[in-house]
Scaffold this motif. Structure first.
Motif, PDB file in Angstrom:
ATOM      1  N   ALA A 221       0.819  -1.212   0.000  1.00  0.00           N
ATOM      2  CA  ALA A 221       0.000   0.000   0.000  1.00  0.00           C
ATOM      3  C   ALA A 221       0.855   1.265   0.000  1.00  0.00           C
ATOM      4  O   ALA A 221       0.457   2.299  -0.542  1.00  0.00           O
ATOM      5  CB  ALA A 221      -0.923  -0.006   1.215  1.00  0.00           C
ATOM      6  N   GLY A 223       3.552   1.539  -1.597  1.00  0.00           N
ATOM      7  CA  GLY A 223       4.208   1.653  -2.891  1.00  0.00           C
ATOM      8  C   GLY A 223       5.624   1.129  -2.934  1.00  0.00           C
ATOM      9  O   GLY A 223       6.370   1.428  -3.876  1.00  0.00           O
ATOM     10  N   ASP A 255      -3.510  -7.427 -10.064  1.00  0.00           N
ATOM     11  CA  ASP A 255      -2.184  -6.876  -9.772  1.00  0.00           C
ATOM     12  C   ASP A 255      -2.060  -6.603  -8.274  1.00  0.00           C
ATOM     13  O   ASP A 255      -2.988  -6.864  -7.499  1.00  0.00           O
ATOM     14  CB  ASP A 255      -1.934  -5.597 -10.577  1.00  0.00           C
ATOM     15  N   ARG A 256      -0.928  -6.071  -7.877  1.00  0.00           N
ATOM     16  CA  ARG A 256      -0.651  -5.845  -6.457  1.00  0.00           C
ATOM     17  C   ARG A 256      -1.577  -4.807  -5.841  1.00  0.00           C
ATOM     18  O   ARG A 256      -1.959  -4.922  -4.675  1.00  0.00           O
ATOM     19  CB  ARG A 256       0.818  -5.457  -6.254  1.00  0.00           C
ATOM     20  N   LEU A 257      -1.951  -3.774  -6.597  1.00  0.00           N
ATOM     21  CA  LEU A 257      -2.853  -2.757  -6.063  1.00  0.00           C
ATOM     22  C   LEU A 257      -4.252  -3.327  -5.823  1.00  0.00           C
ATOM     23  O   LEU A 257      -4.952  -2.918  -4.892  1.00  0.00           O
ATOM     24  CB  LEU A 257      -2.924  -1.561  -7.010  1.00  0.00           C
ATOM     25  N   SER A 258      -4.611  -4.286  -6.628  1.00  0.00           N
ATOM     26  CA  SER A 258      -5.918  -4.934  -6.440  1.00  0.00           C
ATOM     27  C   SER A 258      -5.961  -5.713  -5.137  1.00  0.00           C
ATOM     28  O   SER A 258      -7.028  -5.849  -4.514  1.00  0.00           O
ATOM     29  CB  SER A 258      -6.207  -5.879  -7.618  1.00  0.00           C
ATOM     30  N   VAL A 260      -4.516  -4.747  -2.364  1.00  0.00           N
ATOM     31  CA  VAL A 260      -4.770  -3.735  -1.336  1.00  0.00           C
ATOM     32  C   VAL A 260      -6.239  -3.321  -1.349  1.00  0.00           C
ATOM     33  O   VAL A 260      -6.876  -3.199  -0.291  1.00  0.00           O
ATOM     34  CB  VAL A 260      -3.855  -2.508  -1.544  1.00  0.00           C
ATOM     35  N   GLN A 261      -6.790  -3.103  -2.531  1.00  0.00           N
ATOM     36  CA  GLN A 261      -8.193  -2.690  -2.647  1.00  0.00           C
ATOM     37  C   GLN A 261      -9.130  -3.751  -2.082  1.00  0.00           C
ATOM     38  O   GLN A 261     -10.088  -3.452  -1.362  1.00  0.00           O
ATOM     39  CB  GLN A 261      -8.522  -2.408  -4.104  1.00  0.00           C
TER      40      GLN A 261
END
Length: 270
Positions: A221, A223, A255-258, A260-261
């Protein structure tokens, strides 16, 4: 001086007290009696062997021949130490260390972290009783923690003095940990972070994430890159990639941001 040479010296000294060292050389025939009784000889030899067992057996591993020979001579002069041998890092074998009953491996860093870690892991896994004292130039907290995880008992900077090395060898042999003050603070910070990132049972139940996978989420999260996350937890970059792959597979993230979401949509706070 070898154990045999030490034994001979002790025997001759005992004989000299009774008569003279010169007479003693001819006073012990192959058979029969002597000025120095055979029982006395055995007793002296047994005492010498006991003293040798009590000394710290050290093996010096260094690429630079002058450095390892200098260290070997210095340590060999210490009454409580015995130098089993000196050699290059890639040429000594764990089996040989065990055969020589080495207590402490003095490992001089080659300047390549991966090569150092490979040696440390091998010795630690195959000969847990051998304490590893690493002398290196790294001041990186991440690299230091990786070495700790691999199995070192102590670490010194390259500018350490001879007395520092001797004291560190004695300390790790006695079961103590040795590291410069600037690096010891990294251990406190590491355990503080570990304690603050304890796994949540709810996350494991809902998303199926393991303890380590949960610890990665706050860093994702923020980054941080895979390499930065790896250094933070003293892992290899490939291990982090494997964790991320499994995490995406578990929850169907792209992906990695998904990741976190999805974590946030489940009601968990970061």
């Amino acid at each position: 001086m070898s154990a045999l040479a030490s034994a001979v010296e002790r025997v001759l000294t005992t004989v000299a007290d009774r008569k003279s060292a010169v007479d003693a050389r001819t006073a012990v025939p192959a058979t029969g009696g002597s000025i120095l009784d055979r029982a006395d000889v055995k007793a002296v030899l047994a005492e010498v062997e006991a003293e040798a067992r009590e000394r710290i057996c050290v093996y010096v591993a260094a690429e630079n021949r002058v450095l390892r020979e200098t260290l070997g001579r210095m340590l060999g002069k210490r009454p409580d130490m015995n130098v089993a041998g000196c050699g290059e890092q890639e040429r000594f074998g764990v089996a040989a260390l065990l055969e020589q009953q080495v207590d402490v491996l003095l490992l001089i860093s080659r300047g390549n972290l991966e090569e150092d870690l490979a040696t440390i892991r091998q010795v630690h896994s195959e000969a847990e009783g051998i304490q590893i004292l690493l002398v290196g130039s790294t001041r990186s907290e991440g690299e230091f923690l990786q070495c700790v995880r691999a199995g070192i008992s102590g670490i010194l900077f390259r500018e350490a003095s001879g007395d520092d090395v001797v004291s560190a060898i004695r300390a790790v042999h006695d079961g103590e940990a040795v590291c410069p003050g600037s690096l010891s603070a990294a251990l406190f910070r590491y355990f503080e972070m570990e304690a603050s990132s304890l796994p949540c049972a709810g996350v494991q139940q809902r998303l199926g994430f393991t303890r380590r996978e949960q610890q990665l989420i706050p860093l994702i999260a923020k980054g941080l890159t895979n390499k930065e996350i790896a250094n933070h937890f003293c892992l290899s970059e490939q291990t982090v990639k494997n964790h991320l792959y499994r995490m995406k597979h578990k929850i169907g993230a792209e992906d990695r941001l998904s990741i976190v979401q999805r974590y946030r949509t489940q009601g968990f706070l970061l």
